[in-house]
Design a protein around this motif. Structure first.
Motif, PDB file in Angstrom:
ATOM      1  N   LEU A   1       0.450  -1.294   0.360  1.00 33.69           N
ATOM      2  CA  LEU A   1      -0.010  -0.382  -0.833  1.00 33.69           C
ATOM      3  C   LEU A   1       0.662   1.462  -0.026  1.00 33.69           C
ATOM      4  O   LEU A   1       0.550   1.999  -0.605  1.00 33.69           O
ATOM      5  N   TYR A   2       1.749   1.320   0.653  1.00 32.42           N
ATOM      6  CA  TYR A   2       3.007   2.265   1.007  1.00 32.42           C
ATOM      7  C   TYR A   2       3.098   2.553  -0.874  1.00 32.42           C
ATOM      8  O   TYR A   2       3.611   3.697  -0.936  1.00 32.42           O
ATOM      9  N   ARG A   3       4.043   1.561  -1.278  1.00 34.18           N
ATOM     10  CA  ARG A   3       4.368   2.086  -2.828  1.00 34.18           C
ATOM     11  C   ARG A   3       2.926   2.653  -3.641  1.00 34.18           C
ATOM     12  O   ARG A   3       3.560   3.195  -4.194  1.00 34.18           O
ATOM     13  N   LEU A   4       2.292   1.701  -3.267  1.00 29.36           N
ATOM     14  CA  LEU A   4       0.879   2.231  -4.279  1.00 29.36           C
ATOM     15  C   LEU A   4       0.802   3.629  -3.572  1.00 29.36           C
ATOM     16  O   LEU A   4      -0.034   4.526  -4.817  1.00 29.36           O
ATOM     17  N   LEU A   5       0.952   4.306  -2.873  1.00 31.72           N
ATOM     18  CA  LEU A   5       0.375   5.722  -3.237  1.00 31.72           C
ATOM     19  C   LEU A   5       1.881   6.302  -2.866  1.00 31.72           C
ATOM     20  O   LEU A   5       1.251   7.472  -2.786  1.00 31.72           O
ATOM     21  N   THR A   6       3.031   6.165  -2.482  1.00 34.87           N
ATOM     22  CA  THR A   6       4.513   6.532  -3.151  1.00 34.87           C
ATOM     23  C   THR A   6       4.390   6.667  -4.470  1.00 34.87           C
ATOM     24  O   THR A   6       5.675   7.893  -4.878  1.00 34.87           O
ATOM     25  N   GLY A   7       3.827   5.631  -5.204  1.00 39.60           N
ATOM     26  CA  GLY A   7       4.734   5.928  -6.219  1.00 39.60           C
ATOM     27  C   GLY A   7       6.596   5.114  -6.547  1.00 39.60           C
ATOM     28  O   GLY A   7       6.961   4.733  -5.970  1.00 39.60           O
ATOM     29  N   PRO A   8       7.537   6.368  -6.909  1.00 36.10           N
ATOM     30  CA  PRO A   8       6.675   7.160  -7.137  1.00 36.10           C
ATOM     31  C   PRO A   8       5.891   7.277  -8.991  1.00 36.10           C
ATOM     32  O   PRO A   8       5.903   8.320  -9.447  1.00 36.10           O
ATOM     33  N   SER A   9       6.925   6.376  -9.912  1.00 37.31           N
ATOM     34  CA  SER A   9       6.253   5.768 -11.378  1.00 37.31           C
ATOM     35  C   SER A   9       5.163   5.582 -11.399  1.00 37.31           C
ATOM     36  O   SER A   9       4.225   4.645 -10.473  1.00 37.31           O
ATOM     37  N   LEU A  10       3.896   5.725 -12.310  1.00 40.89           N
ATOM     38  CA  LEU A  10       3.145   4.556 -12.316  1.00 40.89           C
ATOM     39  C   LEU A  10       3.537   3.108 -12.604  1.00 40.89           C
ATOM     40  O   LEU A  10       2.766   2.300 -11.794  1.00 40.89           O
ATOM     41  N   PRO A  11       4.815   2.844 -13.022  1.00 39.50           N
ATOM     42  CA  PRO A  11       5.258   0.657 -13.213  1.00 39.50           C
ATOM     43  C   PRO A  11       5.585   1.509 -11.945  1.00 39.50           C
ATOM     44  O   PRO A  11       4.710  -0.102 -11.349  1.00 39.50           O
ATOM     45  N   ASP A  12       5.336   1.685 -10.767  1.00 34.44           N
ATOM     46  CA  ASP A  12       5.592   1.487  -9.862  1.00 34.44           C
ATOM     47  C   ASP A  12       4.793   1.277  -9.450  1.00 34.44           C
ATOM     48  O   ASP A  12       4.200   0.248  -7.914  1.00 34.44           O
ATOM     49  N   ARG A  13       3.247   2.029  -9.823  1.00 33.92           N
ATOM     50  CA  ARG A  13       2.192   1.779  -8.482  1.00 33.92           C
ATOM     51  C   ARG A  13       1.428   0.547  -9.361  1.00 33.92           C
ATOM     52  O   ARG A  13       0.370  -0.373  -8.045  1.00 33.92           O
ATOM     53  N   ILE A  14       1.436  -0.005 -10.259  1.00 31.01           N
ATOM     54  CA  ILE A  14       0.746  -0.709 -11.485  1.00 31.01           C
ATOM     55  C   ILE A  14       1.632  -2.144 -10.532  1.00 31.01           C
ATOM     56  O   ILE A  14       0.624  -2.953 -10.298  1.00 31.01           O
ATOM     57  N   VAL A  15       2.724  -2.125  -9.999  1.00 32.98           N
ATOM     58  CA  VAL A  15       3.324  -3.470  -9.670  1.00 32.98           C
ATOM     59  C   VAL A  15       2.976  -4.081  -8.626  1.00 32.98           C
ATOM     60  O   VAL A  15       3.057  -5.056  -8.473  1.00 32.98           O
ATOM     61  N   VAL A  16       2.777  -3.061  -7.493  1.00 31.37           N
ATOM     62  CA  VAL A  16       1.490  -3.002  -6.356  1.00 31.37           C
ATOM     63  C   VAL A  16       0.792  -3.961  -6.582  1.00 31.37           C
ATOM     64  O   VAL A  16       0.602  -5.649  -5.869  1.00 31.37           O
ATOM     65  N   MET A  17       0.495  -4.133  -8.576  1.00 33.24           N
ATOM     66  CA  MET A  17      -1.530  -5.262  -7.964  1.00 33.24           C
ATOM     67  C   MET A  17      -0.442  -6.470  -7.897  1.00 33.24           C
ATOM     68  O   MET A  17      -1.073  -7.898  -7.268  1.00 33.24           O
ATOM     69  N   ASP A  18       0.232  -6.369  -8.488  1.00 37.15           N
ATOM     70  CA  ASP A  18       1.581  -8.103  -8.837  1.00 37.15           C
ATOM     71  C   ASP A  18       1.813  -8.376  -7.447  1.00 37.15           C
ATOM     72  O   ASP A  18       0.719  -9.721  -6.614  1.00 37.15           O
ATOM     73  N   LEU A  19       2.297  -7.614  -6.504  1.00 38.25           N
ATOM     74  CA  LEU A  19       2.285  -7.864  -5.280  1.00 38.25           C
ATOM     75  C   LEU A  19       1.014  -8.353  -4.279  1.00 38.25           C
ATOM     76  O   LEU A  19       1.336  -9.534  -3.380  1.00 38.25           O
ATOM     77  N   VAL A  20       0.099  -7.650  -4.638  1.00 40.17           N
ATOM     78  CA  VAL A  20      -0.804  -8.161  -3.469  1.00 40.17           C
ATOM     79  C   VAL A  20      -1.453  -9.192  -3.883  1.00 40.17           C
ATOM     80  O   VAL A  20      -2.285  -9.694  -3.133  1.00 40.17           O
TER      81      VAL A  20
END
Ligand code: NA
Ligand code: NA
Lengths: 96, 137, 129, 115, 765, 494, 113
Positions: free
Chosen positions: A29-48
């Motif tokens: 969740l921390y990564r989703l909120l902080t990013g910084p880049s879009l791919p960073d946020r997208i990979v959160v879905m993988d992690l989850v």
């Protein structure tokens, strides 16, 4: 859940796993909120998704119903398609 | 140009997903799964393929056009209710046939399973139709 | 005894996932974080699944667990690859301490923009379903 | 007869490969995990080009995926002619050794199974 | 049988007329007139039977459950009115066919005219309130079509609309009134009503019913304050004015009052309202007619006045008054029909109907001059015309009025004086006096145009000259029907020297004096021209209409404003409020919360969902929102797993992934987010969102802890394997127990698919 | 057995029409025949129900309340017949009106999808099944309203889709709360049980949620926004079909639910519905007065007239219900008819805007007549059915002592007349503003359809007696929920 | 537990409503999706929660083991599928809307009323 009373070690292991996965979820969740880049946020879905597989397994251990494994199969099989879709979208944004 | 790795993967996963979707469909009456989940999986197989190779190539790989597939699914689901009508029961009353009764391979086939097949095709067809329509643009 | 094995497998799997998540937080750039995620899926899931199979020693459970592992191995890297690929092309910055970047040269040379569409070699692809 | 034998041989190779791969997986996982958890910083990241000689697509995708599944390396891209693979590696202390590990061990074992 | 058939034939003729007229040409009017003429003869032949109160009824069942029948009730009153409708109607058809000779679309016009005749005839012979109402509305509609004959002229359309709206308003009120009247009787049959006349008068519904009925009658008969549509209706061709606006339609209200007099009349309320409105209308109409110069407008205002007179007399309710009302009704129909037809003739021959531009016509059209003057003599109430009789009775009744006798007498005197004045003016100023320059040389009107007026004038003369022989029997039946307690008076021309004769004489004298000083008088009338009641009323109506439109426009822009999000906001807020009101009224049991039972693992998942939801809401990036959506999907999957929903969890994962793919595919084409709303809007929306969220939360919390009965799903658990041969109960429900749901569900899917398919396909070009 | 056919036959037709979507003539002919067949079927059903009382069918032979029950009482059969008839007319109308592209892009299959949903909603005795049929109907209507994809259509359909979706969400949420509390989905079963519970706040809350959902579909105040925003956008044949079917399903369901489930706090519900009815009819009619587009005027009138139906429901005496049923039948026919007549105007003159229309009375008297009949019916002019509908309602209102709402209903009648005459004055009587009235080709089939419907309207007025008698019977059934409960559950409970 | 689930449902509804009140059309669709999720969850929660007993029969009929109520699950499945169909349609609608009108601002919808 009475089963677990007879297996104290496993009981501990299950709850410990829950704790680990929970903390991991918040890390994601921390990564989703902080990013910084879009791919960073997208990979959160993988992690989850991976963590959800873990949670499912933990639930199997907790309830003694391996039937939940079917859900894990589907997650393992299909979640990456979401990534592909995101990737295609991002690619288009580069091209524009 | 799409990623080669994706294309190879898509080529491998399409048959895999199709076989799995049929298994899921078949198992559905007793285990998790069923027509809807199977149908989504079947659709997903082609969506993945389309994401790797584009819609045009994918459509060449399908016997039915998605819209006909959807209609076919509806038709199958509808027809599965008709045997009951013919035997004077209310629509969709389950009619079952047992093969290899009382053996280890006892196999029960019934109109509800056929109904699920209808669901399977309808859902898959719809999914393909939707995705192809948008991705084609 | 089995209880202990199962518990250890479960905990280690969960710990691996946790470590991967910590990696997602701590690692310095997007490519590194993607590493962490694919790995969480692999080893963590394998360990945890092993515990399930040992605790529920039935064929169907074994098969399903194997399927999870296989599918994870099959799909998770594809997703990571697609994202890493596009991330690099959209110039998501790399972190410090990189020792080399041969991908950049390849892209600039255009090696990666060819066309493979006519090179389908496998036959599984030809039939219609 | 010969083909049955062939299949059997391949199957044995596959089992051996799985064991080898699990060993690699555990070792490198521990390595990376250690690196992440502790404040040590052993990382030398970079993008490496690795030429591949596999022809069979199944073999190629297996290689690419297994590289990604191994801690410390991630397949990022591949040339359309499937002759080169680009890997993001975490520990590029020595490029030659890295390439050799991929080609000499992973690719070789995969080829033994598939080709 | 006969009455029903006759009306049916009239309606049939109405539909045939437009189809046949162009083949029949000039003969059409004569041929069509045969039908009303036959009817006239038939009804007159009934007169001897009817005269002593006998009634002929016919009933055709229509909606018997509700007491609605096509019933006909023919008594003396019906015959009197039938004679007027059909008699004048006969001449009008002949007249109109000739008059409209040069007009476009005259075939349709004839159809409407006949349709109107049928409707009017229907009213006067109706034996059931609802039957009567049907014909009543039919007169409104056909008159709308007739008034709007020159429909390409805006003033025609507005006048037609105005007339329709006012009579339509009255009609609606009348319907309400009829329903109320029928309530105590459980029937709308006149025969039932007449059999127990006191039932309604003594009930609590009497006053509202009366008011509603009077609204109907007053609007139709142009009583103050609804009078203004009638002068406006003069935009219609003259045959229409002659038929509808003098002899028949406007009399419908009067007919209604007469018809209902036995059951509704005789009360104080009836008396006061009719006297007040009738009296005022009478004087006002007379006054307003003084300063008019348009021939037809003059006639229209005198008609308003005459209608007021009749209402006043009916309200009076005494024997003399009812007699006077009936006689005056007949008198007025005859002279006013004639006058309108003649006005039409004059306009046709000279091209104008402005009396200031007319004069000396006697030299060009002596016959017309004679006919018109004779009618005016009747209007002025000079013997031996029938008008004299009417006026005599009128004075007579005023002298016997129960209340405000002298006020009424003065009003009546004034009105009659004005009529004398107008009679003089219309004859002398139009046919004699200075001859202006006419555009074309006027000549005697064609024969068909004069036939009706001539015959009417002769009849008027005949009836007036031999009242005991003709007018007496003719009206006696009507009087008996209207007022069963008061027998008809014996009519005679000469009553000897008495107060009434004196009054008649004084009236003539005063009228003549006024005519002598006509310029001063007209100026005086213009000075106090009761603006408010004439032009201003009509203007007021238009203004009200416009204000109404402005209001509706404003109201529409407030409610149907086009802003989608406010629609949604309204729906959410109102729905929440309504649901809460209901629950609150039902006295909900407030439950204690149990915080103990919270597995930590789930708490984390729920926190994840909440965080993801909030980040989707606040995020400026669509990609983040979609990732958050996916994360929420996973969270819900875990909830499903935690509470035993395996198929649900699988489906959720798949749907979520596919939804993300789909959304991405769409996003592929959309531009980036732009910030549209300001902080204030965000706060407001946030508040609404919070309200709805909290509301749903409380609802779930409360409802989730109570249960009133065991779920039916126990049945499924029992039968799933034994009878439906499946172990996955959820699936068995989907494909067997509730397969119909699933059939519908895949239909939805298929339809959505077609929709998407066609949407993409159709707009590609 | 006949009960299932109105649901599965449209589905079968839809499937056939999907497969044959490229053969235009086949589509047209088949659709017409199929809809005629459905009408005959509905008539047979009506006859059967009229003779034998409510008839039921347990889907899949699973007994009530466990399986899904289909049930038709008179009200359902009446609605079914009217809807099918409207569909026939629209099927005649469409070939001459809707452009070829739309016709081959799924128009015909979608119409049958719509009919399937509508019929299902009329016949089902199960709450969740009702939701499913609603969705079938709504999804079809979403597609139909967007079919062709002009900017205007898309604007309208976004509002329509979103608001309908929200309503469906209320529907499902209510089902959730209901099932959690009562553990049943069978309407008869629920109705039966509800008469045994003393306090059931959340069921009542769910009932209000249902009510909101149906109000959105029925376009009641203040939930009607979607209707004027979208109904004027598709080809008028589609709007006509919607006008004749969609909102009426909402009303039908409301009748059904009110009869079965309003057992507590009845007075509150009555007053509440009366207020809603009054506001709906007056707000609708006032908004109509401000419009200049024929379709918009008619659309706003739909709202207003739905108010009348709710008024009948709120009063809930046998006479008032019967009146509302009759009114609904009339409205379905007359409203569809006015829309179709408006379409003829459009074909002839190329516009729906009163400001640009004129002269049609002179140049196209037959078209004028075809508009005049239903318009006067809507305005409540006797002997057309609109008059009887209004009359019965007024009578019902006065009998029940609800004077105020009845007065409002009477007053609204005047404004309705105003709007109808406004269209007449502007489009037919006025001289065309640009001197010519347009000379567009008006489809023969379109004229024929409109004429058929106009004839039906006239007949409905003339035969108000028998129709009213059936409505009365339907009302008696509806006013006594035990009729329904017993038919489904086979229990005698009195 | 119920309390927390209720909170989640509340938050989902709140978020959905907030998104629906935005002017951007994409957020509108997002709001619809959220609304669907919230409602499915509501249906799930309001009809009673059972932990650890999926609705599968292991043995032959008559087994009276404890089990989650399968009916709401079936209902939710149906609702999810329907929701998928409608949402897919809505998404395409939005896409078409944009490609025809070139705007994503919902307030521009108001111009034709
Ligand atoms: Na399903
Ligand atoms: Na509950």
């Amino acid at each position: 859940m009475t089963i677990l009373a007879t297996y104290p070690v496993l009981n501990f292991a299950i709850h410990f796993s829950f704790a680990c996965l929970t903390i991991a979820l918040f890390a994601g969740l921390y990564r989703l909120l902080t990013g910084p880049s879009l791919p960073d946020r997208i990979v959160v879905m993988d992690l989850v998704a991976s963590l959800v597989i873990g949670l499912i397994i933990t639930y199997i251990m907790l309830t003694g119903k391996p039937v939940y494994l079917n859900v894990a199969v589907v997650i393992a099989l299909l979640v990456f398609m979401g990534n592909i879709a995101f990737a295609k979208y991002l690619k288009r944004r580069i091209e524009q | 140009m799409e990623s080669v790795i994706l294309q190879i993967a898509a080529r491998h996963m399409r048959p895999l997903l199709i076989i799995l979707s049929v298994i899921v469909l078949y198992r559905g009456h007793n285990e998790p799964g069923g027509g809807f989940i199977g149908g989504l999986m079947l659709g997903a197989a082609y969506i993945l393929y389309a994401m790797a190779f584009g819609v045009g190539k994918t459509q060449n790989r399908i016997l039915f056009s998605p819209i006909n597939l959807t209609a076919l699914g509806l038709l199958i689901a509808l027809l599965s209710g008709v045997p009951a009508l013919l035997s004077g029961m209310p629509f969709m009353t389950g009619e079952w046939v047992t093969f290899f009764a009382n053996s280890a391979f006892e196999l029960k086939l019934g109109t509800p399973l056929l109904f699920d097949v209808g669901v399977f095709f309808a859902v898959a067809g719809m999914l393909m139709l939707v995705m192809f329509s948008i991705m084609e643009e | 005894m089995m209880e202990w094995i199962v518990s250890i497998l479960l905990i280690s799997g969960a710990l691996f996932m946790l470590v991967a998540a910590i990696g997602v937080v701590k690692l310095s750039d997007v490519y590194m974080r993607m590493h962490a995620i694919t790995k969480a899926a692999s080893l963590g899931a394998i360990l945890m699944l092993a515990s399930v199979v040992l605790w529920h020693p039935q064929w169907i459970v074994g098969i399903e667990a194997l399927m999870v592992v296989l599918f994870v191995i099959l799909t998770s890297p594809i997703g990571a690859h697609m994202l890493a690929r596009v991330a690099y092309r959209m110039k998501v910055p790399i972190g410090d301490g990189y020792v080399m970047d041969e991908l950049k040269d390849a892209i600039e040379k255009g090696d990666l923009d060819g066309d493979s569409e006519n090179k389908i070699t496998d036959s599984i692809d030809q039939e219609k379903i | 007869m010969r083909s049955i034998l062939n299949i059997f041989v391949r199957f044995v190779r596959l089992l051996l490969f799985i064991l080898y791969y699990l060993k690699e997986l555990v070792l490198s996982s521990l390595y990376v995990a250690w690196d992440i958890i502790t404040p040590t910083d052993l990382m030398r990241p970079g993008f490496v080009e690795v030429p591949i000689d596999l022809k069979n697509e199944t073999a190629i995708i297996s290689l690419a995926n297994l590289i990604s599944m191994t801690p410390g390396s991630l397949t990022v891209d591949m040339t359309p002619d499937k002759t080169k693979i680009y890997i993001h590696a975490m520990y590029l202390h020595d490029k030659e050794q890295f390439v050799k590990k991929i080609k000499g061990e992973l690719e070789h074992k995969i080829r033994l199974i598939f080709e | 049988m006969t009455t029903g058939l006759f009306i049916a034939l009239l309606i049939l003729l109405a539909f045939l007329a437009p189809l046949t007229r162009k083949y029949l040409k000039n003969a059409a009017g004569w041929l069509y007139a045969l039908l009303p003429l036959t009817g006239l003869v038939y009804y007159l032949s009934l007169l001897p039977d009817i005269i002593d109160g006998q009634v002929i009824t016919e009933t055709y069942a229509w909606i018997p459950v509700y007491g609605i029948n096509f019933s006909f009730y023919v008594d003396g009153l019906s015959i009197l009115f039938s004679a007027m409708v059909l008699g004048i109607g006969t001449f009008i058809l002949i007249y109109a066919n000739k008059y409209m000779h040069t007009y476009p679309m005259r075939s349709r016009f004839m159809g409407y005219l006949i349709l109107f005749m049928a409707a009017m005839q229907g009213i006067v012979v109706s034996g059931n309130l609802i039957t009567m109402f049907v014909f009543w509305e039919l007169t409104s509609i056909s008159s709308y079509m007739l008034i709007g004959y020159h429909h390409e002229k805006p003033e025609s359309r507005t006048s037609a609309l105005q007339a329709l709206l006012i009579t339509g308003f009255g009609g609606l009120a009348l319907l309400g009134g009829f329903v109320l009247m029928g309530q105590p009787y459980g029937s709308y049959e006149l025969s039932v009503l007449f059999s127990d006349p006191d039932l309604i008068r003594s009930g609590s519904l009497y006053l509202p019913a009366l008011i509603l009925v009077l609204l109907g009658a007053f609007t139709k008969s142009a009583q103050f304050p609804f009078h203004f549509w009638l002068p406006g209706a003069m935009v219609a061709p003259s045959p229409v004015s002659a038929f509808l606006h003098s002899a028949t339609m406007v009399k419908a209200g009067v007919f209604l009052l007469l018809r209902l007099n036995p059951v509704m009349g005789g009360t104080e309320a009836w008396h006061i309202m009719l006297t007040a409105f009738g009296g005022f209308t009478m004087v006002m109409g007379a006054w307003l007619s003084i300063s008019q110069t348009d021939l037809k407008k003059i006639l229209a205002y005198t008609t308003v006045s005459a209608l007021g007179t009749m209402v006043l007399l009916i309200g009076n309710g005494t024997q003399y008054a009812i007699n006077a009302a009936i006689i005056f009704l007949l008198v007025h129909a005859m002279y006013k029909g004639t006058l309108f037809m003649m006005a039409g003739n004059i306009e046709k021959m000279t091209g104008t109907r402005d009396i200031t531009k007319l004069g000396g016509l006697y030299t060009y059209m002596p016959l017309a001059a004679f006919i018109m003057t004779a009618a005016l003599v009747s209007m002025a109430g000079i013997p031996p015309m029938l008008g004299f009789l009417g006026k005599e009775l009128m004075y007579e009744s005023k002298l016997m009025a129960p209340t405000v006798r002298y006020l009424l007498l003065a009003a009546t005197f004034f009105t009659n004086m004005v009529l004398v004045f107008l009679s003089l003016r219309l004859s002398l100023d139009v046919f004699w006096g200075k001859t202006p320059q006419y555009a074309k040389t006027p000549k005697e009107p064609y024969f068909p145009l004069l036939l009706g007026p001539a015959l009417l004038v002769m009849a008027s003369l005949l009836l007036g000259a031999l009242p005991g022989l003709l007018a007496g029997p003719f009206t006696a039946g009507a009087i008996t029907a209207t007022s069963p307690l008061h027998p008809a008076l014996k009519l005679k021309l000469w009553h000897g020297f008495n107060t009434v004769l004196l009054l008649s004489f004084l009236t003539l004298l005063a009228g003549a004096i006024l005519y002598r000083h006509k310029h001063a008088f007209i100026r005086f009338a213009e000075k106090i021209n009761l603006k408010y009641f004439a032009r201003e009323f009509s203007k007021g109506f238009y203004k009200a209409q416009n204000d109404f439109l402005v209001f509706t426009k404003l109201q529409t822009s407030r409610i149907q404003h086009g802003y989608h999000r406010f629609y949604l906001m309204t729906i959410f807020v109102v729905a929440s409020a309504l649901v809460w009101v209901v629950i609150w009224r039902a006295d909900p049991i407030m439950l204690e919360l149990n915080f103990a039972d919270m597995p930590l693992n789930l708490v984390a998942v729920l926190a994840l969902i909440i965080t993801a939801a909030l980040s989707a809401v606040v995020s400026h990036s669509r990609v983040i929102a979609l990732v958050a959506m996916g994360v929420i999907g996973f969270g819900i999957t875990i909830i499903f797993i935690a509470f035993s929903g395996v198929d649900l969890a699988i489906t959720m994962v798949m749907v979520e992934v596919l939804m993300v793919i789909l959304a991405m595919a769409v996003l592929y084409h959309l531009p980036k987010y732009t910030k549209y709303s300001d902080t204030g809007a965000r706060m407001r929306d946030g508040l609404v969102a919070a309200v709805v969220g909290v509301f749903m939360m409380v609802l779930v919390l409360q409802a989730g802890t109570s249960q009133l009965d065991i779920p039916i799903s126990e049945f499924f658990k029992d039968k799933s394997y034994s009878e439906a041969f499946g172990r996955n109960i959820v699936n068995v429900i989907l494909v067997d127990f509730r397969a119909l749901d699933t059939l519908g569900e895949i239909t939805v899917i298929a339809i959505a698919a077609i929709g998407i398919f066609s949407m993409i396909k159709l707009t590609k070009k | 057995m006949i009960l299932i056919l109105p649901i599965i036959l449209p589905l079968l037709f839809m499937v056939i029409l999907i497969f044959t979507r490229r053969w235009l003539f086949f589509q047209q002919a088949f659709s017409l025949l199929a809809s005629i067949g459905l009408t005959v079927l509905a008539a047979l059903l009506l006859k059967q129900v009229y003779i034998d009382g409510a008839t039921t069918l347990q889907m899949g032979s699973w007994p009530a309340p466990y399986g899904i029950t289909l049930i038709s009482d008179l009200l359902a059969a009446i609605m079914l017949l009217t809807t099918s008839f409207v569909a026939v007319v629209v099927m005649i109308y469409s070939p001459g009106f809707i452009d070829r592209e739309r016709q081959t892009a799924g128009y015909y299959p979608l119409v049958f999808g719509l009919l399937m949903g509508v019929n299902g909603a009329f016949l089902t005795g199960d709450i969740f099944n009702m939701y499913v049929w609603y969705e079938v109907m709504l999804t079809s209507s979403f597609v139909l309203i967007a079919l062709g994809g002009s900017a205007e259509q898309l604007r309208g359909s976004i509002k329509y889709v979103t608001i309908s979706f929200v309503a469906s969400i209320f529907f499902v949420a209510a089902i959730g709360i209901l099932y959690g509390q009562a553990g049943t989905l069978n309407m008869a079963d629920l109705a039966y049980k509800m008469r045994t519970w003393e306090n059931m706040p959340y069921i009542n809350g769910a009932l209000m949620l249902f009510f909101v959902a149906f109000s959105v579909k029925a376009a009641l105040f203040p939930f009607f926004f979607w209707l004027p925003a979208s109904y004027h956008t598709p080809p008028v044949a589609i709007t006509a079909l919607f006008a004749g079917t969609l909102t009426k399903v909402g009303i039908y369901t409301m009748f059904r639910f009110y009869s079965l489930f309003v057992v507590q706090d009845v007075l509150f519900w009555k007053i509440f519905l009366l207020v809603i009815a009054g506001l709906t009819m007056s707000v609708g009619v006032l908004m109509a007065a401000s419009q200049f587009d024929i379709r918009k005027i008619l659309s706003f009138h739909i709202i207003s007239q739905v108010g009348y139906m709710v008024m009948g429901l709120a009063i809930f005496s046998t006479n008032a219900i019967a009146a509302a049923i009759y009114f609904t039948i009339h409205n379905m026919l007359s409203k569809t008819n006015t829309f179709l007549a408006g379409g003829l105007v459009y074909q002839r003159s190329g516009s729906y805007d009163l400001k640009h229309l004129g002269g049609l009375y002179k140049t196209a008297p037959f078209l004028a007549l075809l508009f005049f009949i239903p318009a006067m019916s809507l305005a409540g002019i006797p002997p057309l059915p609109g008059f009887f509908g209004k009359f019965f309602l007024i009578k019902g209102g006065f009998e029940a002592g609800d004077y105020f709402i009845t007065a409002v209903a009477i007053a609204v009648g005047l404004f309705t007349l105003f709007s109808m005459v406004k269209i007449w004055n502007e489009a037919y009587w006025k001289k065309a503003p640009d001197g010519e009235t347009g000379n567009g080709k008006v489809g023969t089939s379109a004229i024929a359809a409109t004429a058929v419907l106009a004839a039906a309207v006239v007949l409905l007025g003339i035969f108000a007696g028998p129709v009213m008698e059936i409505s009365q019977q339907a009302a008696i059934q509806l006013a006594d929920p035990y009729h329904y409960i017993e038919a489904v559950l086979n229990i005698s409970s009195k | 537990m119920l309390f927390l689930l209720a909170v989640v449902i509340g938050v989902l509804y709140g978020s959905a409503v907030y998104l629906l009140l935005r002017r951007n059309i994409f957020k509108l669709v997002l709001g619809l999706i959220f609304l669907g999720h919230a409602t499915n969850l509501l249906l799930f929660v309001a009809s009673g929660l059972t932990s650890g007993y999926p609705a599968f029969l292991r043995n032959i009929a008559g087994e009276t083991e404890m089990m989650a109520d399968p009916l709401p699950q079936a209902l939710i499945l149906t609702a999810i599928v329907i929701g998928l169909g409608v949402t897919a349609f809505a998404l395409v609608l939005v896409y078409r809307f944009y490609s025809v009108t070139k705007t994503v601002d919902l307030d521009e919808l108001s111009e034709n009323e």
